[in-house]
Design a protein around this motif. Structure first.
Motif, PDB file in Angstrom:
ATOM      1  N   SER A 163      -6.153  -8.756  -5.790  1.00 28.31           N
ATOM      2  CA  SER A 163      -5.383  -8.946  -6.884  1.00 28.31           C
ATOM      3  C   SER A 163      -5.294  -7.659  -7.649  1.00 28.31           C
ATOM      4  CB  SER A 163      -6.215  -9.828  -7.984  1.00 28.31           C
ATOM      5  OG  SER A 163      -7.532  -9.366  -8.118  1.00 28.31           O
ATOM      6  N   ASP A 164      -6.039  -6.366  -7.156  1.00 33.54           N
ATOM      7  CA  ASP A 164      -5.782  -5.148  -7.820  1.00 33.54           C
ATOM      8  C   ASP A 164      -5.860  -3.929  -7.017  1.00 33.54           C
ATOM      9  OD1 ASP A 164      -8.630  -5.222  -6.848  1.00 33.54           O
ATOM     10  OD2 ASP A 164      -9.252  -5.748  -9.111  1.00 33.54           O
ATOM     11  N   PHE A 165      -5.469  -4.182  -5.724  1.00 29.96           N
ATOM     12  CA  PHE A 165      -5.615  -3.014  -4.960  1.00 29.96           C
ATOM     13  C   PHE A 165      -4.637  -2.001  -5.055  1.00 29.96           C
ATOM     14  CE2 PHE A 165      -3.027  -5.807  -2.273  1.00 29.96           C
ATOM     15  CZ  PHE A 165      -1.708  -5.174  -1.928  1.00 29.96           C
ATOM     16  N   GLU A 166      -3.555  -2.295  -5.541  1.00 34.36           N
ATOM     17  CA  GLU A 166      -2.516  -1.364  -5.847  1.00 34.36           C
ATOM     18  C   GLU A 166      -3.190  -0.411  -7.148  1.00 34.36           C
ATOM     19  OE1 GLU A 166      -0.715  -4.438  -5.760  1.00 34.36           O
ATOM     20  OE2 GLU A 166       1.179  -3.934  -4.798  1.00 34.36           O
ATOM     21  N   THR A 167      -3.520  -0.986  -8.148  1.00 34.64           N
ATOM     22  CA  THR A 167      -4.219   0.028  -9.333  1.00 34.64           C
ATOM     23  C   THR A 167      -5.297   0.638  -8.709  1.00 34.64           C
ATOM     24  OG1 THR A 167      -3.853  -2.156 -10.490  1.00 34.64           O
ATOM     25  CG2 THR A 167      -5.573  -0.448 -11.520  1.00 34.64           C
TER      26      THR A 167
ATOM     27  N   ILE B 275       1.011  -1.107   0.024  1.00 32.63           N
ATOM     28  CA  ILE B 275      -0.135   0.163  -0.143  1.00 32.63           C
ATOM     29  C   ILE B 275       0.951   1.312  -0.056  1.00 32.63           C
ATOM     30  CG2 ILE B 275      -1.629   1.537   1.314  1.00 32.63           C
ATOM     31  CD1 ILE B 275      -2.940  -1.287   2.131  1.00 32.63           C
ATOM     32  N   ALA B 276       1.861   1.299   0.933  1.00 38.68           N
ATOM     33  CA  ALA B 276       2.916   2.320   0.865  1.00 38.68           C
ATOM     34  C   ALA B 276       3.542   2.592  -0.351  1.00 38.68           C
ATOM     35  CB  ALA B 276       3.929   2.099   1.970  1.00 38.68           C
ATOM     36  N   ARG B 277       3.904   1.649  -1.112  1.00 38.16           N
ATOM     37  CA  ARG B 277       4.737   1.814  -2.241  1.00 38.16           C
ATOM     38  C   ARG B 277       3.549   2.181  -3.607  1.00 38.16           C
ATOM     39  NH1 ARG B 277       6.316  -3.758  -4.481  1.00 38.16           N
ATOM     40  NH2 ARG B 277       6.467  -4.081  -2.246  1.00 38.16           N
ATOM     41  N   ALA B 278       2.438   1.647  -3.589  1.00 35.92           N
ATOM     42  CA  ALA B 278       1.444   2.362  -4.487  1.00 35.92           C
ATOM     43  C   ALA B 278       1.069   3.946  -4.112  1.00 35.92           C
ATOM     44  CB  ALA B 278       0.079   1.551  -4.497  1.00 35.92           C
ATOM     45  N   CYS B 279       0.900   4.124  -2.986  1.00 38.92           N
ATOM     46  CA  CYS B 279       0.647   5.608  -2.457  1.00 38.92           C
ATOM     47  C   CYS B 279       2.114   6.550  -2.919  1.00 38.92           C
ATOM     48  CB  CYS B 279       0.433   5.665  -1.000  1.00 38.92           C
ATOM     49  SG  CYS B 279      -0.974   4.988  -0.148  1.00 38.92           S
ATOM     50  N   LYS B 280       3.008   6.030  -2.901  1.00 40.19           N
ATOM     51  CA  LYS B 280       4.441   6.578  -3.062  1.00 40.19           C
ATOM     52  C   LYS B 280       4.052   7.017  -4.730  1.00 40.19           C
ATOM     53  CE  LYS B 280       8.910   7.162  -2.296  1.00 40.19           C
ATOM     54  NZ  LYS B 280      10.149   6.870  -3.071  1.00 40.19           N
TER      55      LYS B 280
END
Ligand SMILES: *Cc1c(COP(=O)(O)O)cnc(C)c1O
Length: 223
Positions: A195-199, A14-19
């Motif tokens: 399967s797709d929360f980062e998107t 989650i932190a990486r996707a937010c960044k």
């Protein structure tokens, strides 16, 4: 995998996707979807400090969570599955947030239940973005009228929720839900699963609903 380790890994993702999205991780709430899993599987996440959970069935949640709430303080329980109007009052007593408000009869039932028990629970309106009525969700064309009805009934609306079709690229559906929410003055978006929360986070999700990536695969449902 050990639950605390799985939790750390999801928080890292989650932190990486937010960044990448130039967002703050605090803007994204991780809802651990514990459906089908018993207290012995849920307790390790609670022991690791996690407090936000989701279930998709009122009866299953009623069987599991009162005991867990006695053992752990500060649990926040979300209903992410379809809700029958005759279970609205049970749901209003048990849950802290409802993600599946999707039709006029349920607006009426929830408004009545909230009044009766003196508790107003934040709700997401679920939108049928993929034209799959079997999954629940309000047809896109009916959304403005449903939102108006819910506002008239003083339901605390916080955002929109969707479950895109399993076999299609989810990003366009997430972007569409974001646009619908903006157009209707709603700030929260419940979208993105294991399967797709980062998107989903890159497209504005404020609540991601993660089950199997935390708990492992679920057993096949009974037929
Ligand atoms: C089961 C479920 C989830 C979690 O799905 P996973 O793929 O296991 O992460 C999310 N949202 C809803 C509505 C669900 O029913």
């Amino acid at each position: 995998m050990n639950a605390a380790l799985a939790l750390t890994e999801i928080h890292d993702r989650i932190a990486r996707a937010c960044k990448i999205a130039r967002r703050e991780p605090a803007e994204v709430s991780l809802i651990a979807i514990s459906k089908t899993h018993g207290p012995e599987a849920i307790a390790p996440l609670l022991d690791a400090g996690h407090r936000v959970f989701g279930e998709n069935r009122v009866q299953e949640a009623a069987a599991k969570w009162p005991d867990l709430r006695e053992r752990y303080e500060g649990v926040e329980l979300h209903l992410v599955g379809q809700l029958q109007s005759n279970k609205a009052e049970d749901a209003a007593r048990l849950f802290d947030c409802i993600h599946s408000l999707d039709r006029p009869s349920l607006v009426t039932a929830l408004a009545k239940a909230f009044d009766k028990i003196g508790r107003q629970i934040p709700c997401f309106v679920q939108v049928d973005v993929g034209e799959e009525p079997q999954k629940g969700g309000c047809p896109v064309a009916d959304l403005p009228a449903l939102l108006a009805q819910a506002r008239d009934a003083s339901i605390p609306l916080i955002g929109l929720m969707c479950v895109p079709p399993a076999d299609l690229e989810p990003a366009p559906f997430f972007a569409f839900l974001d646009k619908l929410a903006r157009d209707n003055g709603l700030g929260s978006l419940s979208m993105g699963m294991s399967s797709d929360f980062e998107t989903a986070i890159m497209l504005g999700a404020t609540h991601v609903r993660v089950g199997s990536a935390l708990f492992g695969e679920r057993a096949a449902p009974p037929r």
